[in-house]
Each structure stands twice: as structure tokens, then as C-alpha cells.
Write a protein that holds these residues in place. Structure first.
Motif, short mmCIF file in Angstrom:
data_model
loop_
_atom_site.label_atom_id
_atom_site.label_comp_id
_atom_site.label_asym_id
_atom_site.label_seq_id
_atom_site.Cartn_x
_atom_site.Cartn_y
_atom_site.Cartn_z
N PRO A 116 11.27 7.71 -2.06
CA PRO A 116 12.16 7.88 -0.92
C PRO A 116 13.56 8.35 -1.32
N PRO A 117 14.32 8.90 -0.35
CA PRO A 117 15.75 9.14 -0.59
C PRO A 117 16.47 7.79 -0.65
N ASN A 127 13.25 -2.41 -5.92
CA ASN A 127 11.92 -2.99 -5.72
C ASN A 127 10.83 -2.05 -6.20
N LEU A 128 10.99 -0.76 -5.88
CA LEU A 128 10.00 0.22 -6.32
C LEU A 128 9.97 0.31 -7.85
N ALA A 129 11.15 0.21 -8.47
CA ALA A 129 11.21 0.26 -9.94
C ALA A 129 10.38 -0.87 -10.53
N THR A 143 0.84 -1.21 0.00
CA THR A 143 0.00 0.00 0.00
C THR A 143 0.87 1.25 0.00
N ASP A 144 2.10 1.12 0.53
CA ASP A 144 3.03 2.25 0.54
C ASP A 144 3.24 2.81 -0.87
N ALA A 204 12.72 3.28 2.75
CA ALA A 204 11.45 2.82 2.17
C ALA A 204 10.60 4.01 1.74
N GLY A 205 9.69 3.75 0.83
CA GLY A 205 8.81 4.82 0.38
C GLY A 205 7.85 4.28 -0.64
N GLY A 206 7.26 5.19 -1.43
CA GLY A 206 6.29 4.75 -2.43
C GLY A 206 6.50 5.47 -3.74
N LEU A 207 5.47 5.49 -4.55
CA LEU A 207 5.57 6.09 -5.88
C LEU A 207 4.46 7.11 -6.11
N LEU A 208 3.81 7.56 -5.02
CA LEU A 208 2.60 8.38 -5.19
C LEU A 208 2.85 9.59 -6.11
#
Lengths: 285, 319
Positions: A55-56, A250-252, A47-48, A60-64
């Protein structure tokens, strides 16, 4: 069996086997790409991804912000590019037809259609970014619009050409000017074709990376300012995938899955609408 | 009897003029865009072209520190990766088209055809990360060592397969490009094959020809036009492809004899270096690369179209 006959049979079998083999290779490639995309993309999905900012490095972070940026620039690009493409397609189909100018425009449009998108990026950089003095979401949207124009010109012309001449003649016989015929007869008749063209243009534009690299650039933070650099999925994927950080990679993959699914859904819907149109037409006959 | 309302008629005529002018100017905008692209690239490239002259495309040096730039390495990379891609994708695409039109059970025809077309819709950046994370490691571990051991010692062509297995490089980029252009070539060839009149094929079978003989002697000659068009369009796409190549080419501005070594292409140089380019001459050299790519792809696509139209006309005339 004579030797000649045997040779011909063997040659036939060999080439047909090669053809099956070629198809298998193509399908395996598609399956391999989709499988990697889904397995790694789902692993990076949470959900992140939809609720947090990029994120830097190393956290961790997201793609909003990237999802928002992609949506805004795609929408703006389509809003600017598609009407132009549709009007131009209307000219070619209803007014220009076989004139020299129309031939030239068709030729140039086909070249623009297959021109490398990075060239469009350089063009908008020279024309907008250098003049304005900074990268901006607006420049990104304009570069996407330039890519959308040839796509929607082509589909519009093809779709309008499918409208039976008898319908146009009937309208003209009632005393309508061509503009009336186009707006009240041709466009409604070609409605689903036009929607298909729109979907295809969105699909084409939303995966474009190269022209955004030096127009919209990227932005690590939430930004709704069209006059400033804006994050977008393709460039974030490019930057994060090539980084050494596991979280970024992972975000990519998650972003790649989102983009590909969006595009596949758009292409499949376009195809479904076209299929529906064809079955309607044959039912009417 | 109704009387024609003069004001109404005048308004209709006015709308007609406005609408026509709007569609015409949109159509002319297409020409303006292409002209604008050419002009802005020439203006942007001028400092570099003025400084280096014709030598720009014959020199291999690419050094931001000493401000010396030459385009030979990117040109070499672009041409070689595209050639590898076409060498692999043309026969494979031909095979797929053949399978879909002549061999495939009709139940599978649609799903496989759609699958091939969906492969064409996948954006290039996806091919890029897949190439970097999946294909390149696999090639490095399994394929490239074999190529180096078995093809490396052969005289002449051995040179192409020497050096360490980097995984990324010219060869990998060519392979990713091949997968990318494959659906275009396959789909165009399939469409063309389907236009061959069944009567012609059946005449071939009636003379006792095998399936392959019908394809080679009837289908292929009949559809040469479209096949060439499909191949040229695929080539145009391969030459200008950016993101898929940028991930796996290694971005090294040099020409090495081995296909396994890292290299660069015109588009990947621009994508990698443009935003980081400091100094007017550096930026201008990158734009000059863009101009070069524009000219090359313009020629390829224009020739493809010109051939298609000429052959089409000839086909129409012979009817």
C-alpha cells in the motif's frame, strides 16, 4: 580437603556454571527473536497479505507483489547460480582434486562464501545496473546467483567426495569416460546431498537484502517485467519497518515471519534429508 | 567378441572433452567473479580516491553538500562494533560449545545443537528489526541508564558510557552483531571440540584433573586451530554485516567518545545512502567505502584460511 583442592573444585564449578549460563543466553536470544517474530507477525497477518499489493503510506494493503518478486528472483538466481556451482564443484571433486588451480579456486570460493553480500550488490550495480541505465529484477536475480554459486560449489564438492571411490573405479573399469561416470554413477549416488545443497542455497539466497537494495530496488506495484524494478520481501521489510506508519510496520513483521518460516522449513528439510542419508549409509554397512 | 565402434568411441571422447571444459570453465568463473568484484570496485572508487587520495581514510568529514568525503567515521564504527561483538560472542560461544560437548545430557544435545544452528539460518534483516523494535527500547529504558549512572563517572573508561541513552548506537549494534555471530562461533568450536580423541581427555581425567582442567589443558590446546578459524570467520561476518547493523546504528557520520552514541559503519553507510546518492563523487565515495570493506574482509578471511591450512599441515606432519 586441602585448600588447593578446594580452589580447584570451586574453579571447576564456576566455569561449568558459566558455560551453562552461556548456553541459556543463546537459547533465550533465539526464543526471544522467534517469539517477537511470531507474535508480531501473526498480528500483522491476514488474507490481505497474500492477495493485495503493497500500500501507499498510511493505508492498508498486502505483500502480494513482494512475495511474487522474491519468489521469481530467488528462483531465477538459483537457476543461474546453482548449475554453475555444481559444475565447478564437480570439477574440483572429479578432475582438479589437488592441483594448484583447484587449491586456488577452493581458497577464492571460501572467500566469496563469507564475503559481505553488500559488496556483491555494488559489483552487480557497477556491471549491470549502470550499463543498462536502470534498476531491474534481472540484476537482482544475477546478484542472488553470484551469492548462490559458492554455496552450491561447496556443498556439491563435499557431497561428491562422499561417494565411495570403489564405485567410480568400477565404472572406469567398464570403460566409461569420467563424464559418464559422473552423470550415471556419481550424481545418482550423491542425489540427496545435491538436493540438500540446493535447499541450503535457496535458504541462503531468499533472506538476502543488501544486494537487492541497489539492483532490484523496489516497486510499489504489481510487475512481472524482469527489465524493471521489482518488489521483494527483504527490501519491503527494510523500508516498511523503518517507516513511521503503523500499517507498514505491521506488514513488515508479517513479511519477516513469512521469510523466516520459509528459511527455517528449508533448513530443517535439508537437515532431515542429510540425517536420512546418514542412516541409510550406516544401514547398508 | 565385440568390436569397438569407432564412431561411438569418438563421440564418447567428444562428450568427455565438452563436459570437462564445462566444469573447468564453471570453476574458473569463480576466479573471474572475484576478479570482477575487485576490478569493478576499483573502477567505481577511482574518482573518489583520485580526488581525496590517501586522506580519504584519515578524514572524518562526510558532507554531500560541499562534496567532501572521508571514511574515518565508518571505519571506526565498523571496527568498534565488531570488537564489541567478538568480545561478547567469543566467550559465550566457547561456553555453549563446552556445554554441548562436555556437560549436556545426550537427550538435549541434538535439540540444542539444532537450535543454535537455526539461529545461524535466520536472515540478518530479522535481527535488524528485532534489534530496532525490541532490543533498543529495552536497552534505552533499563540497561543504558544503569551503565551511564554506574560506569559513566569512572575515570578513563567512563568516557565510553556517557551521554543520553539513545537506545540505538554503536553499543546496540555491537550487541546485535554478537547475537548474530554467536551461532557460527559456537557451532565451529563444538565441531572442533568433538574431534579431540576421547583417549586424550580420559588420560587427563585419569591423572585426577577436574572437567575444567581437562578442557583448558587438553581440549583447548588440541583444538586451537579450529577455534581461531571459527573466531576469524565470525569476525569476517561481523565486519561485513549490513542489514542488522543498519537498523540500530543510527547512521551518524561522526566519531564520538561514547559507545552509546549513534555512529555508522561502512556497510550501513552504503545501504542507507547509495540509492539516494546524487552526484558522481558521492556515489564514487560510497563505492570506495565498499572497496575498503572488501579489502578488510578479504584480508581477515584470507589470514584465517592461511592459518588454518598451515596449522593443519603442521598437525598432519606431527602425526
Amino acid at each position: 580437603m586441602s585448600r588447593r583442592r578446594l580452589f580447584r573444585t570451586v574453579r571447576n564449578g564456576a566455569f561449568l556454571a558459566l558455560s551453562v549460563f552461556a548456553t541459556a543466553i543463546g537459547l533465550i536470544c533465539l526464543a526471544a527473536i522467534l517469539w517477537t517474530l511470531v507474535s508480531r507477525g501473526l498480528a500483522g497477518m491476514s488474507t490481505d497479505v497474500f492477495t493485495r499489493m503493497t500500500p501507499p503510506p498510511g493505508s492498508a494493503g498486502g505483500l502480494l507483489n513482494a512475495i511474487y518478486g522474491s519468489a521469481v528472483m530467488t528462483l531465477l538466481g538459483i537457476l543461474m547460480g546453482s548449475p554453475v556451482g555444481m559444475l565447478a564443484g564437480t570439477y574440483l571433486s572429479e578432475y582438479g582434486r589437488a592441483s594448484r588451480l583447484s587449491m586456488l579456486i577452493r581458497f577464492i570460493n571460501d572467500i566469496l562464501l563469507s564475503a559481505p553480500s553488500i559488496i556483491i550488490g555494488l559489483f552487480i550495480y557497477e556491471v549491470l545496473v549502470v550499463r543498462m541505465g536502470h534498476f531491474s529484477a534481472l540484476a537482482g536475480a544475477v546478484s542472488l546467483a553470484v551469492i548462490a554459486i559458492p554455496v552450491s560449489l561447496r556443498t556439491t564438492e563435499d557431497m561428491l567426495n562422499l561417494v565411495p571411490a570403489g564405485m567410480k573405479d568400477a565404472s572406469a573399469a567398464l570403460g566409461a569416460y569420467p563424464w559418464r561416470t559422473v552423470l550415471s554413477v556419481v550424481y545418482p549416488a550423491a542425489r540427496s546431498g545435491i538436493v540438500t545443497g540446493l535447499l541450503l542455497a535457496i535458504a541462503r539466497v531468499s533472506g538476502e537484502t543488501a544486494p537487492l537494495l541497489f539492483t532490484a530496488l523496489n516497486n510499489q506495484f504489481w510487475s512481472t517485467n524482469l527489465n524493471a524494478p521489482m518488489a521483494n520481501l527483504p527490501v519491503v521489510i527494510f523500508q516498511f519497518a523503518l517507516s513511521p506508519y503503523k500499517e507498514w510496520q505491521n506488514l513488515a513483521w508479517a513479511g519477516a515471519l513469512i521469510i523466516t518460516m520459509t528459511i527455517l522449513v528449508l533448513s530443517i528439510s535439508a537437515r532431515a534429508i542429510l540425517g536420512l542419508m546418514q542412516s541409510n549409509r550406516s544401514a547398508k554397512r | 567378441m565385440a568390436i569397438i565402434d569407432q564412431r561411438h568411441a569418438a563421440r564418447q571422447l567428444l562428450f568427455e572433452r565438452v563436459f570437462r571444459a564445462a566444469t573447468l570453465s564453471a570453476a574458473i568463473l569463480v576466479l573471474v567473479i572475484l576478479g570482477g568484484v575487485a576490478l569493478s570496485l576499483i573502477v567505481g572508487a577511482w574518482p573518489a580516491l583520485h580526488q581525496f587520495g590517501f586522506a580519504f581514510i584519515t578524514r572524518e568529514v562526510w558532507n554531500p553538500v560541499t562534496d567532501q568525503y572521508g571514511a574515518l567515521a565508518p571505519i571506526y564504527g565498523t571496527v568498534v562494533t565488531s570488537l564489541i561483538a567478538m568480545a561478547l560472542a567469543v566467550p559465550t560461544g566457547f561456553g555453549i560449545a563446552l556445554f554441548l560437548t562436555e556437560l549436556c545430557p545426550s537427550v538435549l544435545k541434538r535439540p540444542i545443537g539444532v537450535a543454535v544452528e537455526l539461529l545461524a539460518a535466520v536472515p540478518s534483516i530479522i535481527f535488524g528489526i528485532w534489534g530496532l523494535f525490541v532490543l533498543a527500547p529495552m536497552l534505552q529504558r533499563h540497561v543504558q541508564p544503569w551503565l551511564i549512572d554506574h560506569l559513566g563517572p569512572i575515570p578513563l573508561i567512563g568516557k565510553l558510557f556517557q551521554g543520553p541513552p539513545y537506545g540505538i548506537g554503536i553499543f546496540t549494534a555491537g550487541l546485535v552483531l554478537a547475537i548474530m555471530v554467536l551461532p557460527f562461533i559456537a557451532a565451529t568450536m563444538r565441531d572442533v571440540f568433538e574431534t579431540v580423541p576421547p583417549m586424550l581427555k580420559e588420560s587427563g581425567y585419569g591423572l585426577g584433573a577436574t572437567t575444567w582442567e581437562v578442557i583448558w589443558n587438553v581440549v583447548v590446546p588440541h583444538s586451537r586451530v579450529g577455534m581461531v578459524g571459527g573466531i576469524m570467520l565470525g569476525l569476517g561476518r561481523a565486519l561485513g554485516e549490513t542489514m542488522a547493523v543498519t537498523f540500530v546504528i543510527g547512521n551518524a557520520h561522526r566519531i564520538s567518545g561514547s559507545l552509546l552514541a549513534p555512529g555508522t559503519t561502512i556497510s550501513s553507510s552504503i545501504a542507507n545512502e547509495f540509492t539516494e546518492a546524487v552526484g558522481d563523487l558521492y556515489t564514487s565515495s560510497l563505492i570506495a567505502l565498499g572497496l575498503l570493506l572488501f579489502v578488510i574482509t578479504f584480508i581477515v578471511i584470507a589470514v584465517a584460511q592461511w592459518m588454518l591450512r598451515r596449522l593443519e599441515r603442521r598437525a598432519n606432519a606431527s602425526l
